[in-house]
Design an enzyme around this catalytic site. Structure first.
Site, PDB file in Angstrom:
ATOM      1  N   ASP A 218       0.814  -1.229   0.000  1.00 16.26           N
ATOM      2  CA  ASP A 218       0.000   0.000   0.000  1.00 16.26           C
ATOM      3  C   ASP A 218       0.839   1.267   0.000  1.00 16.26           C
ATOM      4  O   ASP A 218       0.594   2.180  -0.783  1.00 16.26           O
ATOM      5  CB  ASP A 218      -0.946   0.010   1.209  1.00 16.26           C
ATOM      6  CG  ASP A 218      -1.971  -1.112   1.124  1.00 16.26           C
ATOM      7  OD1 ASP A 218      -2.755  -1.113   0.162  1.00 16.26           O
ATOM      8  OD2 ASP A 218      -1.960  -1.991   1.994  1.00 16.26           O
TER       9      ASP A 218
ATOM     10  N   ARG B 174       2.949   5.225  17.236  1.00  9.25           N
ATOM     11  CA  ARG B 174       2.608   6.331  16.315  1.00  9.25           C
ATOM     12  C   ARG B 174       3.326   7.631  16.672  1.00  9.25           C
ATOM     13  O   ARG B 174       3.841   8.308  15.784  1.00  9.25           O
ATOM     14  CB  ARG B 174       1.090   6.540  16.242  1.00  9.25           C
ATOM     15  CG  ARG B 174       0.291   5.312  15.792  1.00  9.25           C
ATOM     16  CD  ARG B 174       0.944   4.545  14.683  1.00  9.25           C
ATOM     17  NE  ARG B 174       0.189   3.369  14.266  1.00  9.25           N
ATOM     18  CZ  ARG B 174       0.729   2.326  13.655  1.00  9.25           C
ATOM     19  NH1 ARG B 174       2.028   2.294  13.374  1.00  9.25           N
ATOM     20  NH2 ARG B 174      -0.016   1.315  13.289  1.00  9.25           N
TER      21      ARG B 174
ATOM     22  N   ASP C  23      -5.371   4.786  14.352  1.00 12.76           N
ATOM     23  CA  ASP C  23      -4.020   5.216  13.978  1.00 12.76           C
ATOM     24  C   ASP C  23      -4.006   6.513  13.174  1.00 12.76           C
ATOM     25  O   ASP C  23      -3.110   7.331  13.346  1.00 12.76           O
ATOM     26  CB  ASP C  23      -3.307   4.090  13.227  1.00 12.76           C
ATOM     27  CG  ASP C  23      -2.947   2.933  14.157  1.00 12.76           C
ATOM     28  OD1 ASP C  23      -2.661   3.212  15.341  1.00 12.76           O
ATOM     29  OD2 ASP C  23      -2.953   1.773  13.715  1.00 12.76           O
TER      30      ASP C  23
ATOM     31  N   SER D 123      -4.909  -7.673   9.160  1.00  7.96           N
ATOM     32  CA  SER D 123      -4.188  -6.412   9.233  1.00  7.96           C
ATOM     33  C   SER D 123      -3.312  -6.486  10.483  1.00  7.96           C
ATOM     34  O   SER D 123      -3.819  -6.675  11.590  1.00  7.96           O
ATOM     35  CB  SER D 123      -5.173  -5.248   9.329  1.00  7.96           C
ATOM     36  OG  SER D 123      -4.473  -4.096   9.754  1.00  7.96           O
TER      37      SER D 123
HETATM   38  N1  ARG Z   1      -6.684  -1.518  17.796  1.00  7.51           N
HETATM   39  C1  ARG Z   1      -5.329  -1.316  18.134  1.00  7.51           C
HETATM   40  C2  ARG Z   1      -5.078   0.134  18.430  1.00  7.51           C
HETATM   41  O1  ARG Z   1      -5.883   0.925  18.072  1.00  7.51           O
HETATM   42  C3  ARG Z   1      -4.375  -1.872  17.115  1.00  7.51           C
HETATM   43  C4  ARG Z   1      -4.305  -1.165  15.793  1.00  7.51           C
HETATM   44  C5  ARG Z   1      -3.383  -1.898  14.912  1.00  7.51           C
HETATM   45  N2  ARG Z   1      -3.248  -1.348  13.622  1.00  7.51           N
HETATM   46  C6  ARG Z   1      -3.335  -2.079  12.521  1.00  7.51           C
HETATM   47  N3  ARG Z   1      -3.155  -1.465  11.388  1.00  7.51           N
HETATM   48  N4  ARG Z   1      -3.553  -3.361  12.537  1.00  7.51           N
HETATM   49  O2  ARG Z   1      -4.104   0.489  19.019  1.00  7.51           O
END
Ligand code: ARG
Length: 413
Positions: free
Chosen positions: A14, A95, A124, A175
């Site tokens: 991506d 992040r 995110d 994912s």
């Molecule tokens: N739900 C978790 C969070 O908000 C994990 C997010 C993981 N991201 C992903 N692209 N799989 O921190």
């Protein structure tokens, strides 16, 4: 001058396609920025070259593993950060560190905008964009998947048409986001929340149902930070890595929850965080030995609020920084050793030792010769219970005494 955009680059399909996609849609030059937070996988130089081959005018790579461990994972450990009592904020703390590197690259190369590969449904995107504008309010943000209609199918088609040097056939149904603090897996088969995670979901942990022989470990802390494991000095990064290996081998730290996202969606997440969960268990127990009772009680509230702020993308916010100051202050006496047994999915504390602890054997012991004067207890309880006793007497006088319920029916034969 041509506009420049810094893209958070993972090396995957991506974001590789996003380089050309952003350029085609905006005319801007794209600078790719890849940050190693201990996600494993490919060499940074390979990733850098791929970004250039996909059309980036510059590619910056940064090994941020020690920085991430020391400045992001350790504060999470000091806070005992478990969102909804379960999730050790794995993605949430990565992040802000990635953002620091993106913003630094934007300044260095004179970019006006930062781009990331998140969708419009997750946390995110919020974490990136709130962090970016908290560090550099003048920067703009775009997300090609969300804002420029870059779907998975279009990405595959684009990569094949342009002959980009990236695999388009290997499609993982999940994912996944991972770093040294843990691993997050979502989507696909897991979206039916009755479905049990299949074995292929896990890579940081072995099956706790078939554990190897138990592993005993002693973790030494100084001011809330692990500094030795079994007597050997470790950096924060090494402590996490060693505990990932040892606790992971015992299946410690598998988490399967439905959680509340900031954007209002409930989502099913499977996490693995063997090192983080073992370290938090040890740290929490050492705090039980070393923190004064009222400070410990209040710190739970502060830690929970800290965790929610961090989950919600407020790492650089004023309140989060103020809470950091409080939490750091509580860690002054969190020194000493915790012994644990790692086995069959559990990290069980079996011993604790601290020079700065508040546990006093002579006060606690039920043996002869204790230092606690029990004669004071009677008067203490009299006064401590006085307000409740007065209120109860008023209830009785007004016919509102506590109903003894079933207990009143007992025959005492
Ligand atoms: N739900 C978790 C969070 O908000 C994990 C997010 C993981 N991201 C992903 N692209 N799989 O921190």
């Amino acid at each position: 001058m041509t506009e420049r955009i810094v893209l958070a680059y993972s090396g995957g399909l991506d974001t590789s396609v996003a380089i050309g996609w952003i350029h085609d849609a905006t005319g801007a030059e794209v600078i790719a920025c890849a940050v190693d937070v201990g996600q494993g996988g490919e060499d940074l130089d390979v990733i850098r070259q791929r970004a250039l081959d996909c059309g980036a005018v510059e590619a910056v790579v940064a090994d941020a593993r020690d920085e991430f461990a020391t400045e992001y994972c350790m504060p999470a450990l000091k806070a005992n950060a478990l969102y909804m009592d379960a999730y050790p904020v794995v993605s949430a703390i990565s992040r802000p560190v990635i953002t620091k590197h993106l913003v630094a690259a934007a300044k260095k190369y004179g970019a006006s905008t930062v781009a990331h590969g998140c969708t419009g449904k997750g946390n995110d995107q919020v974490r990136f964009e709130v962090s970016i504008t908290s560090l550099a309010p003048e920067l703009k943000c775009i997300a090609p998947v969300r804002d420029l209609a870059l779907t998975r199918d279009k990405a595959i088609d684009y990569a094949e048409r342009k002959g980009l040097p990236i695999e388009t056939t290997k499609h993982n149904p999940f994912s996944i986001d991972q770093n040294v603090w843990g691993r997050a897996v979502e989507t696909g088969y897991l979206e039916d929340i009755w479905n049990e995670p299949t074995k292929d979901v896990y890579t940081y942990t072995d099956d706790p149902a078939f554990p190897p022989v138990a592993d005993e470990v002693t973790i030494s802390f100084a001011e809330g930070i692990p500094v030795r494991i079994d007597g050997r000095p470790v950096t924060p990064l090494q402590a996490i890595q060693e505990m990932n290996r040892r606790a992971g081998a015992q299946g410690v730290g598998r988490i399967d929850i439905v959680e509340d996202r900031l954007v209002g969606i409930k989502s099913r997440e499977v996490y693995e965080a063997p090192g983080a969960m073992a370290l938090i268990a040890a740290h929490q127990e050492l705090e039980r030995v070393t923190l004064e009772r009222e400070q410990a009680r209040f710190k739970r509230t502060v830690g929970d609020r800290w965790t929610e702020l961090v989950y919600d993308g407020q790492w650089f916010s004023p309140l989060k920084k103020s809470l950091d100051t409080f939490i750091d202050d509580t860690q002054r006496y969190v020194n000493g050793d915790i012994r644990m047994i790692l086995h069959g999915g559990r990290a069980q504390v079996t011993g604790r030792r601290s020079e700065t602890g508040l546990y006093d054997f002579n006060l606690a012991t039920y043996d002869e010769g204790d230092a606690f004067d029990q004669s004071h207890a009677k008067g203490f309880i009299e006064i401590y219970g006085l307000a409740a006793k007065q209120a109860a007497a008023r209830d009785v006088a007004n016919g509102n005494g506590e109903d003894l319920g079933e207990a009143a029916q007992q025959d005492d034969a």
